[in-house]
Design an enzyme around this catalytic site. Sequence first.
Site, PDB file in Angstrom:
ATOM      1  N   SER A  20       0.809  -1.219   0.000  1.00 37.78           N
ATOM      2  CA  SER A  20       0.000   0.000   0.000  1.00 37.78           C
ATOM      3  C   SER A  20       0.849   1.279   0.000  1.00 37.78           C
ATOM      4  O   SER A  20       1.764   1.433   0.802  1.00 37.78           O
ATOM      5  CB  SER A  20      -0.934   0.023   1.208  1.00 37.78           C
ATOM      6  OG  SER A  20      -1.663   1.233   1.243  1.00 37.78           O
ATOM      7  N   THR A  67      -9.054  -1.831   2.791  1.00 36.81           N
ATOM      8  CA  THR A  67      -8.791  -2.445   1.500  1.00 36.81           C
ATOM      9  C   THR A  67      -9.032  -3.954   1.602  1.00 36.81           C
ATOM     10  O   THR A  67      -9.558  -4.443   2.615  1.00 36.81           O
ATOM     11  CB  THR A  67      -7.364  -2.107   1.016  1.00 36.81           C
ATOM     12  OG1 THR A  67      -7.202  -2.570  -0.323  1.00 36.81           O
ATOM     13  CG2 THR A  67      -6.291  -2.691   1.918  1.00 36.81           C
ATOM     14  N   LYS A  71     -13.603  -4.873   2.602  1.00 37.35           N
ATOM     15  CA  LYS A  71     -14.474  -3.774   2.196  1.00 37.35           C
ATOM     16  C   LYS A  71     -15.963  -4.044   2.434  1.00 37.35           C
ATOM     17  O   LYS A  71     -16.740  -3.114   2.599  1.00 37.35           O
ATOM     18  CB  LYS A  71     -14.233  -3.412   0.735  1.00 37.35           C
ATOM     19  CG  LYS A  71     -12.888  -2.733   0.511  1.00 37.35           C
ATOM     20  CD  LYS A  71     -12.752  -2.233  -0.911  1.00 37.35           C
ATOM     21  CE  LYS A  71     -11.434  -1.509  -1.103  1.00 37.35           C
ATOM     22  NZ  LYS A  71     -11.312  -0.915  -2.448  1.00 37.35           N
ATOM     23  N   ARG A 156     -15.624 -15.051 -12.113  1.00 40.26           N
ATOM     24  CA  ARG A 156     -15.409 -16.502 -12.135  1.00 40.26           C
ATOM     25  C   ARG A 156     -16.629 -17.231 -11.585  1.00 40.26           C
ATOM     26  O   ARG A 156     -17.064 -18.238 -12.130  1.00 40.26           O
ATOM     27  CB  ARG A 156     -14.154 -16.849 -11.320  1.00 40.26           C
ATOM     28  CG  ARG A 156     -13.770 -18.325 -11.413  1.00 40.26           C
ATOM     29  CD  ARG A 156     -12.477 -18.602 -10.662  1.00 40.26           C
ATOM     30  NE  ARG A 156     -11.315 -18.088 -11.375  1.00 40.26           N
ATOM     31  CZ  ARG A 156     -10.576 -17.065 -10.995  1.00 40.26           C
ATOM     32  NH1 ARG A 156     -10.900 -16.391  -9.901  1.00 40.26           N
ATOM     33  NH2 ARG A 156      -9.537 -16.674 -11.685  1.00 40.26           N
ATOM     34  N   TYR A 222      -2.043  -1.709  -8.451  1.00 38.17           N
ATOM     35  CA  TYR A 222      -0.822  -1.060  -8.910  1.00 38.17           C
ATOM     36  C   TYR A 222       0.376  -1.743  -8.295  1.00 38.17           C
ATOM     37  O   TYR A 222       0.271  -2.499  -7.335  1.00 38.17           O
ATOM     38  CB  TYR A 222      -0.836   0.431  -8.516  1.00 38.17           C
ATOM     39  CG  TYR A 222      -1.019   0.622  -7.020  1.00 38.17           C
ATOM     40  CD1 TYR A 222       0.067   0.600  -6.146  1.00 38.17           C
ATOM     41  CD2 TYR A 222      -2.291   0.764  -6.474  1.00 38.17           C
ATOM     42  CE1 TYR A 222      -0.100   0.720  -4.787  1.00 38.17           C
ATOM     43  CE2 TYR A 222      -2.476   0.904  -5.107  1.00 38.17           C
ATOM     44  CZ  TYR A 222      -1.380   0.873  -4.268  1.00 38.17           C
ATOM     45  OH  TYR A 222      -1.553   0.984  -2.916  1.00 38.17           O
TER      46      TYR A 222
END
Length: 275
Positions: A20, A67, A71, A156, A222
Amino acid sequence: MINLNKNIYYAVFGNPINHSKSPKIHNFFLKKYDLNEKYIRICASKKFFLTEILSFFKNGGKGANITLPFKEKVYSICTNLTKRAKISGSINTLKKNYIGEIIGDNTDGIGLLTDLKFKNLINKNDNILILGAGGAARGIIYPLLKFGCNIYITNRTIKKAQILSKKFRKFGYIKCLKLHQLNKNKFQIIINATSAGISNNSPLVIPSDIFNKKIICYDMFYGNTDTFFMKFCKKLGATRVYNGIGMLVNQAAHSFFLWTNIFPNIKNILDILKN
């Protein structure tokens, strides 16, 4: 029990959490606006997360970001919710107010939309394919529908995608697609909202012929280098491929505003992260 050191009032909770960049962003904001406070990472226990987050606020915490994979779990401890948190059913920001209530918000969707608009990547009536149907996907659907885009969602486990499609259809056009149906549709944007951005596995087995040079591929996650999803898209011919740093900074700005009533200028921190 989480014991906070002096001046630590904000944190991001997740598991894993070492990747993070939220502490770098928020500590930059706190210093920029002369707030003598700190923001840290907390790797929460998957079993005792709710106890730990409540302990954080009991021991002086003012605000938190949430996160993966928490959540949706954090919903139950909130006293009040913002409109976008209620609609999404997913929370990434918490604030303890002056009377001790915990306010739940979701700044992911507005952060993503702000970044897409800033980069001139999105237009009304765009067909957007979202990969994944968990908390990350929940947080971004409503702002994209409100902007005027058409949403297609696959997962999925298709039942989860069907549930989301039913939940959000009153806000705009949203359709659930099975994997084998993807090549029958034309998309302008593909958004990876699966945790594969962290675990470095293929997000889903998606048809290669939906990729081309014009399609925009956006990973909500990211890393210091291209994520697996980004490499996956480039390998199949996509050239307009982006990670979620811009989304992260913009959602952080909205979280910071909720906590401090200051909306920060993000340009300098974006430059720092890019370099």
